[in-house]
Design a protein around this motif. Structure first.
Motif, PDB file in Angstrom:
ATOM      1  N   LEU A  52       0.339  -0.967   0.146  1.00  0.00           N
ATOM      2  CA  LEU A  52       0.072  -0.297  -0.048  1.00  0.00           C
ATOM      3  C   LEU A  52       0.497   1.290  -0.200  1.00  0.00           C
ATOM      4  CD1 LEU A  52      -3.017  -0.801   2.780  1.00  0.00           C
ATOM      5  CD2 LEU A  52      -3.618  -0.390  -0.224  1.00  0.00           C
ATOM      6  N   ASP A  53       2.416   1.121   0.407  1.00  0.00           N
ATOM      7  CA  ASP A  53       3.189   2.249   0.618  1.00  0.00           C
ATOM      8  C   ASP A  53       3.551   3.308  -0.409  1.00  0.00           C
ATOM      9  OD1 ASP A  53       3.877   2.166   3.528  1.00  0.00           O
ATOM     10  OD2 ASP A  53       4.719   1.257   2.809  1.00  0.00           O
ATOM     11  N   ILE A  54       3.443   2.212  -1.987  1.00  0.00           N
ATOM     12  CA  ILE A  54       2.751   2.470  -3.643  1.00  0.00           C
ATOM     13  C   ILE A  54       2.352   3.910  -3.593  1.00  0.00           C
ATOM     14  CG2 ILE A  54       2.426   1.737  -6.134  1.00  0.00           C
ATOM     15  CD1 ILE A  54       2.750  -0.859  -5.357  1.00  0.00           C
ATOM     16  N   VAL A  55       0.935   3.713  -3.126  1.00  0.00           N
ATOM     17  CA  VAL A  55      -0.095   4.694  -2.689  1.00  0.00           C
ATOM     18  C   VAL A  55      -0.157   5.968  -1.957  1.00  0.00           C
ATOM     19  CG1 VAL A  55      -1.400   4.002  -4.584  1.00  0.00           C
ATOM     20  CG2 VAL A  55      -2.680   3.779  -2.992  1.00  0.00           C
ATOM     21  N   GLN A  56       0.330   5.954  -1.016  1.00  0.00           N
ATOM     22  CA  GLN A  56       0.214   6.501   0.194  1.00  0.00           C
ATOM     23  C   GLN A  56       1.917   7.594   0.155  1.00  0.00           C
ATOM     24  OE1 GLN A  56       1.106   3.667   3.845  1.00  0.00           O
ATOM     25  NE2 GLN A  56      -1.622   3.170   3.489  1.00  0.00           N
ATOM     26  N   THR A  57       2.077   8.893   0.737  1.00  0.00           N
ATOM     27  CA  THR A  57       3.106   9.479   0.901  1.00  0.00           C
ATOM     28  C   THR A  57       3.133  10.136   2.096  1.00  0.00           C
ATOM     29  OG1 THR A  57       3.383  11.197  -1.033  1.00  0.00           O
ATOM     30  CG2 THR A  57       1.588  10.876  -0.963  1.00  0.00           C
ATOM     31  N   TRP A 102       2.950  14.055  -4.849  1.00  0.00           N
ATOM     32  CA  TRP A 102       2.878  12.640  -4.957  1.00  0.00           C
ATOM     33  C   TRP A 102       2.130  12.679  -6.607  1.00  0.00           C
ATOM     34  CZ3 TRP A 102      -0.764   9.063  -6.840  1.00  0.00           C
ATOM     35  CH2 TRP A 102      -0.424   8.085  -6.648  1.00  0.00           C
ATOM     36  N   ALA A 103       1.127  13.448  -6.499  1.00  0.00           N
ATOM     37  CA  ALA A 103       0.493  13.911  -7.663  1.00  0.00           C
ATOM     38  C   ALA A 103       0.846  14.254  -8.465  1.00  0.00           C
ATOM     39  CB  ALA A 103      -0.750  14.111  -7.470  1.00  0.00           C
ATOM     40  N   LEU A 104       1.979  15.009  -8.891  1.00  0.00           N
ATOM     41  CA  LEU A 104       2.655  16.065  -9.247  1.00  0.00           C
ATOM     42  C   LEU A 104       3.535  15.412 -10.210  1.00  0.00           C
ATOM     43  CD1 LEU A 104       3.294  18.192 -11.449  1.00  0.00           C
ATOM     44  CD2 LEU A 104       4.900  19.626  -9.500  1.00  0.00           C
ATOM     45  N   ARG A 105       4.553  14.133  -9.363  1.00  0.00           N
ATOM     46  CA  ARG A 105       5.250  13.107  -9.839  1.00  0.00           C
ATOM     47  C   ARG A 105       4.469  12.226 -11.292  1.00  0.00           C
ATOM     48  NH1 ARG A 105      10.012  10.681 -10.346  1.00  0.00           N
ATOM     49  NH2 ARG A 105       9.981   8.182 -10.003  1.00  0.00           N
ATOM     50  N   PHE A 106       3.031  11.557 -10.405  1.00  0.00           N
ATOM     51  CA  PHE A 106       2.226  10.985 -11.002  1.00  0.00           C
ATOM     52  C   PHE A 106       1.986  11.090 -12.686  1.00  0.00           C
ATOM     53  CE2 PHE A 106      -2.287   9.911 -12.020  1.00  0.00           C
ATOM     54  CZ  PHE A 106      -2.280   8.566 -11.909  1.00  0.00           C
ATOM     55  N   VAL A 107       1.749  12.910 -12.791  1.00  0.00           N
ATOM     56  CA  VAL A 107       1.790  13.153 -14.357  1.00  0.00           C
ATOM     57  C   VAL A 107       2.817  13.636 -14.873  1.00  0.00           C
ATOM     58  CG1 VAL A 107       0.951  15.539 -15.003  1.00  0.00           C
ATOM     59  CG2 VAL A 107      -0.406  14.326 -12.416  1.00  0.00           C
ATOM     60  N   ILE A 151       9.480   3.374  -2.655  1.00  0.00           N
ATOM     61  CA  ILE A 151       8.047   2.776  -3.072  1.00  0.00           C
ATOM     62  C   ILE A 151       7.467   3.790  -3.741  1.00  0.00           C
ATOM     63  CG2 ILE A 151       6.508   1.659  -1.865  1.00  0.00           C
ATOM     64  CD1 ILE A 151       6.939  -0.533  -2.488  1.00  0.00           C
ATOM     65  N   SER A 152       6.956   4.553  -3.256  1.00  0.00           N
ATOM     66  CA  SER A 152       5.338   5.823  -2.975  1.00  0.00           C
ATOM     67  C   SER A 152       6.133   5.928  -4.352  1.00  0.00           C
ATOM     68  CB  SER A 152       6.133   6.362  -1.752  1.00  0.00           C
ATOM     69  OG  SER A 152       4.693   7.424  -1.944  1.00  0.00           O
ATOM     70  N   TYR A 198       8.691   6.057  -6.715  1.00  0.00           N
ATOM     71  CA  TYR A 198       8.359   5.448  -7.962  1.00  0.00           C
ATOM     72  C   TYR A 198       6.959   4.385  -7.882  1.00  0.00           C
ATOM     73  CZ  TYR A 198       9.860   1.337 -11.079  1.00  0.00           C
ATOM     74  OH  TYR A 198       9.507   0.044 -12.211  1.00  0.00           O
ATOM     75  N   GLY A 199       6.597   4.210  -7.511  1.00  0.00           N
ATOM     76  CA  GLY A 199       5.088   4.389  -7.283  1.00  0.00           C
ATOM     77  C   GLY A 199       3.830   5.607  -8.016  1.00  0.00           C
ATOM     78  N   ALA A 200       4.816   6.298  -7.778  1.00  0.00           N
ATOM     79  CA  ALA A 200       4.395   7.596  -8.520  1.00  0.00           C
ATOM     80  C   ALA A 200       3.657   7.529  -9.905  1.00  0.00           C
ATOM     81  CB  ALA A 200       4.405   8.523  -7.463  1.00  0.00           C
ATOM     82  N   GLY A 201       4.727   7.660 -10.360  1.00  0.00           N
ATOM     83  CA  GLY A 201       5.128   7.681 -11.703  1.00  0.00           C
ATOM     84  C   GLY A 201       5.232   6.710 -12.685  1.00  0.00           C
ATOM     85  N   LEU A 202       5.372   5.278 -12.107  1.00  0.00           N
ATOM     86  CA  LEU A 202       4.859   4.286 -12.594  1.00  0.00           C
ATOM     87  C   LEU A 202       2.989   4.626 -12.640  1.00  0.00           C
ATOM     88  CD1 LEU A 202       5.138   0.928 -13.292  1.00  0.00           C
ATOM     89  CD2 LEU A 202       4.843   0.295 -10.951  1.00  0.00           C
ATOM     90  N   LEU A 203       3.125   4.073 -11.747  1.00  0.00           N
ATOM     91  CA  LEU A 203       1.262   4.516 -12.126  1.00  0.00           C
ATOM     92  C   LEU A 203       0.243   5.597 -12.831  1.00  0.00           C
ATOM     93  CD1 LEU A 203       0.549   4.083  -8.257  1.00  0.00           C
ATOM     94  CD2 LEU A 203       0.090   2.258 -10.058  1.00  0.00           C
ATOM     95  N   GLY A 204       0.968   6.773 -13.039  1.00  0.00           N
ATOM     96  CA  GLY A 204       0.579   7.969 -13.121  1.00  0.00           C
ATOM     97  C   GLY A 204       0.494   7.519 -15.384  1.00  0.00           C
ATOM     98  N   THR A 205       2.108   6.623 -15.697  1.00  0.00           N
ATOM     99  CA  THR A 205       2.577   6.260 -17.150  1.00  0.00           C
ATOM    100  C   THR A 205       1.344   5.072 -17.342  1.00  0.00           C
ATOM    101  OG1 THR A 205       4.822   6.693 -16.606  1.00  0.00           O
ATOM    102  CG2 THR A 205       3.933   5.099 -18.573  1.00  0.00           C
TER     103      THR A 205
END
Length: 324
Positions: free
Chosen positions: A63-68, A74-79, A180-181, A183-190
């Motif tokens: 769950l730490d993938i989406v926790q921050t 985190w959302a900006l890194r997602f984008v 992991i958070s 990395y997860g932001a960029g991974l989930l964004g893509t």
């Protein structure tokens, strides 16, 4: 048990990682735009999932993938992860490989400018000189007014800027944020953004196209693993410079596979841009400026978007200095 620091081994592994990334980028070029960029990005992000178990520490939960600690950053890194991945694919599709790398290598200059604006970093004249040298190199390569610029050039600028924003985000969030958070932001964004874009236009790849999409994704994952390994053996200030060896691969691929040519002005511009990046790295090393904590790339541009230095405890119990 953590590996003993071995700088030479780390540098050699870094060279191998960047060679693998160059082969991955060549796979994009060979596809020649036959598959939409967001579909290729989606495939790459699927293979990016392979790296997750290697980033996850014993104390992390999935769950730490989406926790921050900072949802906005985190959302900006997602984008930025999504934009950077898609932009880099467009860049390598539309531009000669050497030209694509030379524009993407403006990353250190973008990071310097953004760090001054948003992190209020004290940047001395030496680093500003490096920025100016880098932009002069770009002007020499692009020669605006003397040659036609394309969407590929715009994509390169967008990709480099997105990667720079991601690095500034890593600096702003600090070492307390879990890898992991980040990395997860960029991974989930893509994964999510490119997946949604695919819904409107899904191309059916031929067996040959599947081969090169798989090559793009698999080699990208292997390159990330090698880069993480290199960061365990050597400090980031030694792992980062070998990324410029990708220019050699780009020139070789361009000449042998894609019939690209490099004239004298482009050669001069490439030299200036590489010198700009190396000067920035040297200045940050001398001043002890921390580069972002270790996060590998979710697309295959680890050399550009997150040159890795893992904050793993070394054998003597100390932590490596964080770096990009």
């Amino acid at each position: 048990m953590f590996p003993t620091l071995s700088p030479l081994r780390g540098v050699l592994v870094a060279f191998a990682a960047y060679a693998v990334f160059a082969f991955s980028d060549a796979s994009i070029k060979i596809l020649d735009g036959a598959i939409p960029s967001y579909q290729v990005a989606f495939i790459g992000s699927i293979f990016g999932l392979v790296v997750l178990p290697m980033i996850k520490s014993r104390d992390d939960s999935w769950l730490d993938i989406v926790q921050t600690s900072n949802r906005m950053l985190w959302a900006l890194r997602f984008v930025c992860g999504a934009i950077g991945a898609i932009a880099s694919i467009i860049t390598f599709t539309m531009l000669p490989m050497a030209e694509a790398f030379c524009l993407l290598f403006l990353l250190p200059s973008f990071v310097t400018i953004l760090s001054v604006i948003f992190l209020k970093e004290d940047v001395r004249w030496q680093r500003w000189t490096a920025v100016v040298v880098g932009f002069i190199g770009v002007l020499i390569v692009l020669r605006p007014g003397f040659r036609e610029l394309s969407a590929g050039h715009l994509a390169a600028a967008v990709g480099g800027l997105s990667a720079a924003i991601s690095i500034v985000i890593l600096r702003a969030m600090g070492p307390a944020e879990k890898r992991i958070s980040l990395y997860g932001a960029g991974l989930l964004g893509t994964l999510i953004v490119s997946g949604l874009l695919m819904l409107s236009d899904i191309a059916v790849p031929t067996p040959r196209e599947w081969l090169f999409m798989a090559s793009y994704g698999i080699l990208g994952a292997i390159g990330n693993v090698l880069l993480m390994t290199a960061a365990r053996f050597a400090p980031a200030n030694l792992v980062a410079p070998p990324q410029y060896s990708q220019m050699i691969w780009a020139i070789a691929f361009g000449y042998l596979i894609f019939d690209d040519t490099i004239d004298f002005p482009m050669t001069a511009g490439i030299v200036l841009i590489i010198c700009s990046g190396l000067l920035t790295l040297a200045r940050e090393r001398k001043r002890g400026t921390p580069l972002p904590a270790a996060v590998v790339s979710v697309d295959n541009q680890a050399s550009v978007s997150a040159t890795a230095e893992l904050a793993e405890p070394s054998f003597d119990g100390l932590e490596h200095p964080t770096a990009e």
